[in-house]
Design an enzyme around this catalytic site. Structure first.
Site, PDB file in Angstrom:
ATOM      1  N   GLY A 110      28.368  80.042  11.759  1.00  0.00           N
ATOM      2  CA  GLY A 110      27.512  81.040  11.148  1.00  0.00           C
ATOM      3  C   GLY A 110      26.129  80.984  11.744  1.00  0.00           C
ATOM      4  O   GLY A 110      25.730  80.004  12.365  1.00  0.00           O
ATOM      5  N   GLY A 112      21.935  82.708  11.000  1.00  0.00           N
ATOM      6  CA  GLY A 112      21.049  83.463  10.142  1.00  0.00           C
ATOM      7  C   GLY A 112      19.607  83.201  10.514  1.00  0.00           C
ATOM      8  O   GLY A 112      19.311  82.654  11.587  1.00  0.00           O
ATOM      9  N   GLY A 113      18.709  83.580   9.609  1.00  0.00           N
ATOM     10  CA  GLY A 113      17.299  83.447   9.917  1.00  0.00           C
ATOM     11  C   GLY A 113      16.844  82.016  10.047  1.00  0.00           C
ATOM     12  O   GLY A 113      15.830  81.752  10.682  1.00  0.00           O
ATOM     13  N   MET A 114      17.573  81.070   9.439  1.00  0.00           N
ATOM     14  CA  MET A 114      17.169  79.670   9.485  1.00  0.00           C
ATOM     15  C   MET A 114      17.849  78.879  10.580  1.00  0.00           C
ATOM     16  O   MET A 114      17.544  77.717  10.778  1.00  0.00           O
ATOM     17  CB  MET A 114      17.454  79.010   8.135  1.00  0.00           C
ATOM     18  CG  MET A 114      16.523  79.456   7.030  1.00  0.00           C
ATOM     19  SD  MET A 114      14.803  79.079   7.385  1.00  0.00           S
ATOM     20  CE  MET A 114      14.873  77.306   7.476  1.00  0.00           C
ATOM     21  N   GLY A 115      18.809  79.482  11.297  1.00  0.00           N
ATOM     22  CA  GLY A 115      19.411  78.750  12.392  1.00  0.00           C
ATOM     23  C   GLY A 115      20.852  79.117  12.631  1.00  0.00           C
ATOM     24  O   GLY A 115      21.404  80.029  12.013  1.00  0.00           O
ATOM     25  N   VAL A 117      24.816  77.398  13.069  1.00  0.00           N
ATOM     26  CA  VAL A 117      25.613  76.233  12.703  1.00  0.00           C
ATOM     27  C   VAL A 117      26.932  76.299  13.458  1.00  0.00           C
ATOM     28  O   VAL A 117      27.602  77.340  13.467  1.00  0.00           O
ATOM     29  CB  VAL A 117      25.857  76.176  11.182  1.00  0.00           C
ATOM     30  CG1 VAL A 117      26.689  74.953  10.813  1.00  0.00           C
ATOM     31  CG2 VAL A 117      24.543  76.144  10.418  1.00  0.00           C
ATOM     32  N   LYS A 132      23.540  71.939  13.103  1.00  0.00           N
ATOM     33  CA  LYS A 132      22.659  73.056  12.798  1.00  0.00           C
ATOM     34  C   LYS A 132      21.484  73.036  13.759  1.00  0.00           C
ATOM     35  O   LYS A 132      20.836  72.002  13.943  1.00  0.00           O
ATOM     36  CB  LYS A 132      22.162  72.968  11.352  1.00  0.00           C
ATOM     37  CG  LYS A 132      21.265  74.132  10.943  1.00  0.00           C
ATOM     38  CD  LYS A 132      20.893  74.045   9.472  1.00  0.00           C
ATOM     39  CE  LYS A 132      20.013  75.216   9.058  1.00  0.00           C
ATOM     40  NZ  LYS A 132      19.655  75.156   7.627  1.00  0.00           N
ATOM     41  N   ASP A 226      16.844  77.612  -3.609  1.00  0.00           N
ATOM     42  CA  ASP A 226      17.601  78.672  -2.934  1.00  0.00           C
ATOM     43  C   ASP A 226      19.073  78.593  -3.330  1.00  0.00           C
ATOM     44  O   ASP A 226      19.961  78.748  -2.490  1.00  0.00           O
ATOM     45  CB  ASP A 226      17.446  78.549  -1.422  1.00  0.00           C
ATOM     46  CG  ASP A 226      17.793  79.848  -0.705  1.00  0.00           C
ATOM     47  OD1 ASP A 226      17.747  80.914  -1.350  1.00  0.00           O
ATOM     48  OD2 ASP A 226      18.106  79.804   0.502  1.00  0.00           O
TER      49      ASP A 226
END
Length: 934
Positions: A110, A112-115, A117, A132, A226
Site C-alpha cells: 500500500g 499513501g501520504g505517509m509513505g 509499505v 515502510k 488516528d
C-alpha cells in the site's frame, strides 16, 4: 495463463510475481495454484456474509499491513471537499529486488501520504516483515522524518497482542525505513466495504480486542489520534492489530495546530475544533469505528471540514438500532456514550467500553493471557448494576437491627457500660477544682488538661483470681473506682512528650512547681491527688529552731468521703514522686464493700497535703518494676510482634520489587496515603494538647507531622506491596475498591459493597458482643475482661471524632494486613484452603492468648471471628472488609450511653451515627435511584 490468488489478475505462465499486486505466484519454480475469489484471511469459510446479498461469495482484496494508508484515504477530506485520487506513480521497488542486502521485496502492500509499505522477506531471520518508507518527496522534510522516528518510539512503548509490533528503524541506500510485523490479512475498512457490516458476535469480539489494544496504549500514556478502520488490521485468525502510530504520542506533547493532525472524519469535536486531544478523543474515535463496525455506515458524513464539525456539534448520530434492528441494546448504549459531544460524558477508558459490551470478562481474558490487569481494567470490570431495591432494603434493615443489638450488648462488653456514669465531665472538672481549693492548693494556673483512665491492675487481678460468671457485676458500685476521671493544671504549659502530643495523667512528668492533679471516681470522690511543692524554699530569718507544722489529714479523708474511725494507721510504704516532709498511711475496708481491703497513702509539705493515693492489694508499683503479663498473654503479644515484623519486612521487600517492575498502582497508593494522612492530621489537630508558646508548639508540630507522614508511608508501602499481587490473583476483590479510589462515589457497585460491609460489620459486632456475654453465661464460664478503649469519647464530640479518625486509619491498615498475610500464606502453602486454615489458626491462637483466661472456649469463639474477615475478603472484596472492620471497631470500641438523655448520649451518637450513615449511603447508592418496590 495463471490467475493471481489475491487480485484474480491473469498473468503469463512462468511469471514469479503478479504484476498487479506483487503477490508471489511461484515458489522454487512451482506454481502456488489458482484461487479465484478466496475467502478473506482471518475468518472461517462462510462465517461472514454481506447483509445486502446473503449467501454471496466474498472476494478478498490485496492484503494490507500496518502503516500502509490507502490511496485515496477513505477517511480523509480534501480541501475542496472531495477525496482526490492522484495518479499512482510506479512502485519504488519491483518484486524480487534486494534491499539493504537483507530484505527481499515481495510486493507493494500500500501507499499513501505517509509513505509506502512493502512486504519483504528478512533473509537473515527467515521471516516475513513489512517495510515502510517515507515518500521520496518527504526525504528532506525534517518534520516528516521526526514523525517517522516518533512512530517507532511510540509503538515500541506499547506491548499488546492487539497492537502491531514495531521492530526497528534503519537507513539504507539514502532512504529511512521502518521494519514492523507483517500481518497476513486485510484492514477493517476494506472488509466493511465488501460486506457492509459484521455479524454481531464477530463485531463484539473485534470491538473487545480494539478496546484492549487501545487501553494498552493509554496505560503507557500514548494517544493514537488516528484510530479508524483503515488502521485496524485483521490477521488470518481474525485477531486485531491496531496500526499506524505515526501521529501517536503523549497527550502533553500536542499543542497548537498539531492538535488537528489526523483524519477529520474520525476526529472528536474538540480535536476538530483544535481545543485539545485526550483519552476521550480516542474514545470518540473508537465510538465512530464501533458504529461503522456494527452498522456498516459512518456515524457522520461531511463533504467539508466545516460541515463535519457542524454535524458533530449540532446533531446526534442516528441510533444504531434504526439501522440494525437486532443490535444488542448494550452495544447501542456504549456506542452512543462514546459519541457524546461533551467529553466528560463519555466512558472514562477503553476498558470501560469493553466492560459495557455484552458478554465476556476482560479480567478473565487478561488472566488467561498471562497478563496482570491494570487498575483501570479492574475498575471497569464487573457488574455495573447495583442491588434490587428489595435486597438493598433488607440489608439496610438487617444492618440497622444488628447495630441496635450491638449497641445494647456493648453495655455488657465495654468498661464504660459496666460502671455507673453518674457525673458528667463538666461536673467532675468543677468538682476537681473544688477539691484543689479544699486541699489548700493555690488556684493560679496557666494550663489545664482532663481525661479518663482505668485501673488495669484490678481488672487483671479479678481475671486471674475469679471464675464467677458475674465477676464484673461489682464494677457498677464504683468500688474500687476502676473508671477514673483526672484533672491536672500547671503554671507552665502542659507539653506532652509523646508523638501524638496528647496529655495524660503522667505526661508531661510531674516536675514543675505548682503543678497539681486530682483523680476522682465517677461520683466525684477523691482517689488520687498531687501538688508539687516549690523548688526553692523561703529563707527562715527566725533564730528559733522550728520544725514543719503537723499536717491536717482530715481534708484528704473528707474529699475521699471516708470515715477516719474505720481506718487503722499504718507505716507509709508508697513514696510520692517529689519531696515531702511528712507522710502517713491507713488501712481499712471500703464501707460499701466490706470485703474489699483498701490502703491510703498521704504526704505533706510544711503542713499542707501534697500527695494522696488510694491503692489495693492488686496495685503494682509501676515506677519500681516493669509491668508483668501472664505467660499466656505474653506469648500472645510475642506472636503479634513476630507477625508484625514479618509483615513489615515482607511489605518493604514486595513494595520495592513492585516499584522496580512498574507494577504498583502508584496513583491509588498516593490517594490512599493522602486520605490516611488527612485523617491522622485531623486527629492530631483535634487531640494534641496545643500550647501558647511558639517554640514549644513548633516542636509539637514537628512530632505530629512526623507521625502523620509515618502513617502515610506505611499505608503507601502496604498498598504497593499488596495491590499488584491481589490484582494478579484475585482482581475481582478490588473492583469496588479501585472504583472508590477513582472517586466514583455514586457507583452502584461501590454502594453495594459499602452496604454489605456495613451490614456484615454490624452483624460481627453483635456476634462479638454475644460471644463475650451471652455465650459465656450459657456455658457457665467467666466472661473476658471488659473493653477499656475509647474512653476519651466520653469527653465530647471533638475527641469522639478523633477516635473515629484513628479507628478508620487503623482498620484500613488491618484490612490490608489481613489480605497481605493471606497472600503470603497462599504463596507459601500453595493451597487456598490450607492458607485460610493456617491464617485463622494463627490469629485465633493469638486472640485467645491475649484474652488470658478460658483458652479453649475463647479459641473456639476466635476461630469464628477470625474466619469472618477471610470470608469477607475472599467472597466480597477489600472494600467490604475495610468497611466491616471499621463498623466492628466503632461499635465495640466506643462506649454507649446507658439511656437516651444521659450525658453520655453524645458518645453513643458518635459511634452509631457513622454506622447509620454508611448503611444509608450504601442503600441509596446501591439502588442506583431505582424505585423502592421493584
Amino acid at each position: 495463463m495463471a490467475t493471481c490468488p489475491t487480485c484474480a489478475h491473469l498473468t503469463a505462465d512462468g511469471q514469479r510475481f503478479c504484476p498487479s499486486c506483487g503477490t508471489l505466484l511461484e515458489i522454487d519454480g512451482l506454481p502456488t495454484g489458482t484461487a479465484p475469489r478466496p475467502r478473506p484471511s482471518g475468518f472461517p469459510a462462510g462465517s461472514l456474509r454481506s447483509p445486502a446479498t446473503p449467501g454471496s461469495p466474498l472476494r478478498s482484496p490485496a492484503p494490507r499491513t500496518p502503516g500502509a494508508p490507502r490511496t485515496p484515504d477513505a477517511g480523509s477530506l480534501s480541501p475542496s471537499g472531495r477525496g482526490a485520487a492522484a495518479a499512482a506513480p510506479p512502485p519504488r521497488f519491483v518484486p524480487g529486488a534486494l534491499f539493504a542486502e537483507r530484505y527481499r521485496i515481495v510486493g507493494l502492500l500500500g501507499r499513501g501520504g505517509m509513505g509506502e509499505v512493502y512486504r519483504a522477506d528478512d533473509l537473515r531471520l527467515g521471516q516475513a516483515v513489512a517495510l515502510k518508507f517515507l515518500p521520496e518527496s518527504f526525504l528532506d522534510d525534517p518534520v516528516r522524518r521526526e514523525r517517522f522516528h516518533n512512530e517507532v518510539r511510540t509503538a515500541r512503548g506499547v506491548s499488546h497482542p492487539a497492537v502491531c509490533r514495531m521492530y526497528d528503524i534503519g537507513d539504507a541506500e539514502a532512504q529511512p525505513f521502518l521494519t514492523m510485523e507483517y500481518v497476513d490479512g486485510e484492514d477493517l475498512a476494506s472488509l466493511l466495504r465488501r460486506i457492509g457490516r459484521l455479524p454481531s458476535d464477530k463485531a463484539v469480539d473485534i470491538a473487545r480486542q480494539l478496546c484492549a489494544g487501545l487501553a494498552a496504549a493509554h496505560e503507557r500514556g500514548v494517544l493514537h489520534r488516528d484510530l479508524k478502520p483503515d488502521n485496524v488490521m485483521l490477521d488470518g485468525r481474525g485477531k486485531v492489530r491496531i496500526t499506524d502510530f505515526g501521529l501517536a504520542g503523549l497527550a502533553e506533547s500536542f499543542v497548537g495546530e498539531d492538535v488537528r493532525s489526523g483524519t477529520p472524519a474520525y476526529m472528536s469535536p474538540e480535536q476538530l475544533a483544535g481545543r485539545e486531544v485526550s483519552v476521550s478523543s480516542d474514545i470518540y474515535s473508537l465510538g465512530l469505528v464501533l458504529y461503522e463496525l456494527f452498522t456498516g455506515r459512518k456515524a457522520f458524513e461531511g463533504k467539508t471540514l466545516a460541515e463535519l464539525l457542524r454535524k458533530q456539534s449540532e446533531t446526534t448520530p442516528m441510533s444504531p438500532s434504526t439501522l440494525v434492528h437486532e443490535i444488542d441494546p448494550a452495544v447501542e448504549r456504549v456506542i452512543l456514550r462514546c459519541l457524546e459531544n461533551d467529553a466528560r460524558l463519555r466512558p472514562p477508558s477503553a476498558l470501560a467500553v469493553a466492560a459495557a459490551l455484552p458478554g465476556g470478562d476482560p479480567l478473565a481474558a487478561a488472566l488467561a493471557a498471562g497478563e496482570i490487569p491494570s487498575p483501570e481494567m479492574v475498575a471497569a470490570a464487573g457488574a455495573i448494576e447495583g442491588l434490587r431495591a428489595s435486597t438493598a432494603g433488607w440489608l439496610f434493615a438487617a444492618g440497622l437491627a444488628a447495630t441496635a443489638l450491638a449497641a445494647l450488648l456493648s453495655s455488657r462488653v465495654h468498661l464504660a457500660g459496666l460502671v455507673t456514669l453518674v457525673k458528667s465531665p463538666d461536673a467532675l472538672e468543677d468538682r476537681a477544682q473544688e477539691a484543689l481549693r479544699a486541699l489548700g492548693h493555690p488556684a493560679r494556673r496557666a494550663d489545664r488538661a482532663v481525661g479518663f483512665s482505668f485501673d488495669g491492675d484490678y481488672l487483671q487481678q479479678v481475671e486471674s483470681h475469679s471464675t464467677s460468671v458475674d465477676r464484673w457485676k461489682d464494677l457498677a458500685a464504683d468500688r474500687p473506682p476502676v473508671l477514673q476521671y483526672w484533672y491536672r493544671q500547671s503554671p507552665q504549659p502542659l507539653l506532652a512528650t509523646s508523638l501524638t502530643g496528647r496529655t495524660t495523667w503522667s505526661n508531661p512528668a510531674v516536675l514543675a512547681s505548682g503543678m497539681a492533679g486530682v483523680k476522682l471516681d465517677m461520683e466525684g470522690r477523691l482517689v488520687g491527688f498531687y501538688s508539687v511543692p516549690p523548688q526553692l524554699e523561703e529563707a527562715d530569718t527566725s533564730s528559733r529552731p522550728r520544725g514543719p507544722p503537723a499536717p491536717d489529714w482530715s481534708a484528704l479523708l473528707a474529699e475521699a468521703r471516708l470515715d477516719a474511725t474505720r481506718l487503722t494507721p499504718d507505716a507509709p510504704r508508697w513514696t510520692p514522686p517529689f519531696y515531702a516532709d511528712a507522710r502517713a498511711a491507713w488501712t481499712g475496708t471500703d464501707p460499701e464493700r466490706p470485703e474489699l481491703p483498701i490502703r491510703l497513702e498521704a504526704a505533706a509539705y510544711h503542713g499542707r497535703p501534697v500527695y494522696f493515693e488510694m491503692t489495693g492489694d492488686w496495685t503494682r508499683p509501676d515506677r519500681a518494676q516493669p509491668f508483668q503479663f501472664s505467660k499466656g498473654r505474653h506469648a500472645g503479644y510475642q506472636l503479634a510482634v513476630v507477625l508484625f515484623i514479618a509483615l513489615a519486612v515482607g511489605s518493604l521487600l514486595l513494595a520495592r520489587h513492585n516499584v522496580r517492575l512498574g507494577r504498583g498502582d502508584r496513583a491509588g497508593a498516593r490517594r490512599l496515603a493522602v486520605a490516611a494522612m488527612a485523617a491522622k492530621l485531623a486527629s492530631w489537630l483535634l487531640s494534641a494538647h496545643h500550647v501558647a508558646d511558639l517554640q514549644l508548639e513548633l516542636g509539637l508540630v514537628v512530632r505530629g507531622l512526623g507521625l502523620v507522614f509515618f502513617f502515610g508511608a506505611v499505608i503507601w508501602i502496604l498498598y504497593l506491596a499488596l495491590e499488584p499481587f491481589v490484582r494478579r490473583h484475585w482482581p475481582d476483590t478490588l473492583i469496588s475498591w479501585t472504583r472508590l479510589l477513582a472517586g466514583r462515589l455514586r457507583d452502584p457497585i461501590v454502594g453495594r459493597d459499602v452496604l454489605i460491609g456495613a451490614a456484615c460489620g454490624a452483624a460481627i459486632a453483635m456476634s462479638a458482643g454475644a460471644a463475650r456475654t451471652i455465650i459465656p453465661a450459657a456455658l457457665g464460664i467467666p466472661p473476658p475482661v471488659p473493653i477499656p478503649d475509647g474512653l476519651e469519647t466520653l469527653l465530647g464530640v471533638r475527641l469522639g471524632l478523633v477516635t473515629l479518625a484513628d479507628v478508620a486509619v487503623a482498620m484500613l491498615m488491618e484490612g490490608m494486613a489481613v489480605v497481605m498475610l493471606r497472600l503470603a500464606l497462599r504463596r507459601a502453602l500453595r493451597f487456598e484452603a490450607l492458607a485460610a486454615g493456617v491464617y485463622i489458626l494463627l490469629l485465633s491462637v493469638q486472640d485467645a492468648l491475649v484474652v488470658g483466661s478460658n483458652f479453649w472456649p475463647m479459641l473456639a469463639m476466635a476461630v469464628v471471628l477470625s474466619g469472618t474477615p477471610i470470608y469477607l475478603v475472599t467472597r466480597l472484596g477489600l472494600l467490604p472488609t475495610v468497611v466491616g472492620f471499621f463498623v466492628v471497631s466503632t461499635l465495640l470500641v466506643l462506649p454507649q450511653a446507658p439511656s437516651f438523655g444521659h450525658w453520655a448520649t453524645e458518645a453513643s451518637a458518635i459511634s452509631l451515627l457513622p454506622v447509620a450513615l454508611l448503611l444509608l449511603y450504601g442503600y441509596q447508592v446501591s439502588r442506583a435511584r431505582r424505585p423502592l418496590i421493584v
